[in-house]
Design an enzyme around this catalytic site. Structure first.
Site, PDB file in Angstrom:
ATOM      1  N   ARG A 104      23.444  32.613  97.931  1.00 45.50           N
ATOM      2  CA  ARG A 104      22.374  32.976  98.851  1.00 45.50           C
ATOM      3  C   ARG A 104      21.056  32.934  98.094  1.00 45.50           C
ATOM      4  O   ARG A 104      20.888  33.622  97.101  1.00 45.50           O
ATOM      5  CB  ARG A 104      22.656  34.395  99.361  1.00 45.50           C
ATOM      6  N   THR A 108      14.810  33.231 100.337  1.00 45.55           N
ATOM      7  CA  THR A 108      14.941  32.919 101.771  1.00 45.55           C
ATOM      8  C   THR A 108      16.167  33.563 102.399  1.00 45.55           C
ATOM      9  O   THR A 108      16.273  33.619 103.634  1.00 45.55           O
ATOM     10  CB  THR A 108      15.074  31.394 101.971  1.00 45.55           C
ATOM     11  N   ASP A 203      28.425  40.108  90.967  1.00 44.20           N
ATOM     12  CA  ASP A 203      28.064  40.684  89.661  1.00 44.20           C
ATOM     13  C   ASP A 203      29.044  41.774  89.251  1.00 44.20           C
ATOM     14  O   ASP A 203      29.428  41.872  88.080  1.00 44.20           O
ATOM     15  CB  ASP A 203      26.647  41.265  89.718  1.00 44.20           C
TER      16      ASP A 203
HETATM   17  C1  PRP Z   1      27.153  37.241  98.354  1.00 42.38           C
HETATM   18  C2  PRP Z   1      28.445  37.508  99.084  1.00 42.38           C
HETATM   19  C3  PRP Z   1      28.357  36.573 100.245  1.00 42.38           C
HETATM   20  C4  PRP Z   1      26.895  36.592 100.555  1.00 42.38           C
HETATM   21  C5  PRP Z   1      26.677  37.496 101.733  1.00 42.38           C
HETATM   22  O1  PRP Z   1      27.225  36.102  97.594  1.00 42.38           O
HETATM   23  O2  PRP Z   1      29.572  37.307  98.272  1.00 42.38           O
HETATM   24  O3  PRP Z   1      28.790  35.257  99.952  1.00 42.38           O
HETATM   25  O4  PRP Z   1      26.206  37.125  99.425  1.00 42.38           O
HETATM   26  O5  PRP Z   1      25.377  37.442 102.144  1.00 42.38           O
HETATM   27  P1  PRP Z   1      24.939  36.809 103.544  1.00 42.38           P
HETATM   28  O6  PRP Z   1      25.887  37.352 104.577  1.00 42.38           O
HETATM   29  O7  PRP Z   1      23.545  37.316 103.724  1.00 42.38           O
HETATM   30  O8  PRP Z   1      24.990  35.330 103.422  1.00 42.38           O
HETATM   31  P2  PRP Z   1      26.032  35.624  96.628  1.00 42.38           P
HETATM   32  O9  PRP Z   1      25.119  34.698  97.367  1.00 42.38           O
HETATM   33  O10 PRP Z   1      25.378  36.823  96.015  1.00 42.38           O
HETATM   34  O11 PRP Z   1      26.768  34.751  95.568  1.00 42.38           O
HETATM   35  P3  PRP Z   1      27.886  35.154  94.480  1.00 42.38           P
HETATM   36  O12 PRP Z   1      29.151  35.453  95.242  1.00 42.38           O
HETATM   37  O13 PRP Z   1      28.002  33.913  93.665  1.00 42.38           O
HETATM   38  O14 PRP Z   1      27.397  36.334  93.700  1.00 42.38           O
HETATM   39  N1  URA Z   2      25.808  40.125  98.724  1.00 39.87           N
HETATM   40  C1  URA Z   2      26.305  41.138  97.993  1.00 39.87           C
HETATM   41  O1  URA Z   2      26.984  40.902  96.981  1.00 39.87           O
HETATM   42  N2  URA Z   2      26.039  42.390  98.384  1.00 39.87           N
HETATM   43  C2  URA Z   2      25.317  42.676  99.470  1.00 39.87           C
HETATM   44  O2  URA Z   2      25.116  43.869  99.780  1.00 39.87           O
HETATM   45  C3  URA Z   2      24.801  41.610 100.232  1.00 39.87           C
HETATM   46  C4  URA Z   2      25.069  40.338  99.846  1.00 39.87           C
END
Ligand code: PRP
Ligand code: URA
Length: 209
Positions: A104, A108, A203
């Site tokens: 994400r 944005t 993380d």
């Molecule tokens: C997090 C989570 C989802 C997303 C949710 O991933 O694991 O995939 O955010 O957010 P949304 O519903 O607003 O799209 P992130 O983009 O942080 O990537 P990561 O899993 O690689 O840490």
């Molecule tokens: N992604 C995460 O890992 N945590 C949140 O709360 C939202 C998006």
């Protein structure tokens, strides 16, 4: 309109509380996410069809039930979805696993695709998309769209914590996809994080912060 199932089994709720806690370290966090995914798999697969077979016990033969050869695909959204895969595979060991890489954009909040590797017969499979967090719903909705573009008909979404905003978006954009979650939280904050939530799932799973 799709259904939202909030899995309120006491074991799931207990473990979700431990997952939320700030002082739960990566090792315990990983184990708990895997355990909750395994427990949730039990409910997500509740509608799988059975067929009657004959089995020979040490005493006699009898009719008994087995899964009716359903082909399943588990699709974690990278990275954080990876933490749920092993728990699912413990209950559905014959499932194939496909990976969709989405992150994400922190400015944005839009999902950006960077990887996609799916089973070749994905269109014939019942797909369960797994991602611990359903926040704005952008990532889940994009993941579902990838599956539909590849001909998948039967899709479920499984997460640990959902925000009302994410549920609304997925239901509006994909009214055919049921959502399974362990909790529905209050809201999103200004950075798109779920409140109270659990922080950044990726993380915390991988110790990157
Ligand atoms: C997090 C989570 C989802 C997303 C949710 O991933 O694991 O995939 O955010 O957010 P949304 O519903 O607003 O799209 P992130 O983009 O942080 O990537 P990561 O899993 O690689 O840490
Ligand atoms: N992604 C995460 O890992 N945590 C949140 O709360 C939202 C998006």
């Amino acid at each position: 309109m799709s259904k939202v199932y909030v899995l309120d089994h006491p074991l799931i709720q207990h473990k979700i509380t431990l997952i939320r806690a700030e002082d739960t370290g990566s090792k315990d966090f990983r184990e708990l996410v895997e355990e909750v995914a395994m427990l949730m798999a039990y409910e997500v697969t509740r509608d799988f069809p059975l067929e009657e077979v004959e089995v020979k016990t040490p005493l006699t033969t009898c009719k008994s039930k087995m899964l009716a050869g359903r082909k399943v695909g588990i699709i974690p959204i990278l990275r954080a979805g990876l933490g749920m895969v092993n728990g699912m595979l413990k209950l559905i060991p014959a499932a194939k696993v496909g990976h969709v890489g989405l992150y994400r954009d922190p400015e944005t909040l839009q999902p950006v695709e960077y990887y996609c590797k799916l089973p070749t017969d994905v269109a014939e499979r019942d797909i369960i998309i797994v991602d611990p967090m359903l926040a704005t719903g952008g990532s889940a909705s994009a993941g579902i769209q990838f599956m539909k573009q590849r001909g998948v008909k039967n899709i479920k979404l499984m997460c640990l914590i959902a925000a009302p905003e994410g549920i609304k978006r997925v239901q509006e954009e994909h009214p055919d996809v049921d959502i399974f979650t362990a909790a529905v939280d209050e809201c999103l904050n200004d950075h798109g994080y779920i409140v109270p939530g659990l922080g950044d799932a990726g993380d915390r799973l991988f110790g990157t912060k």
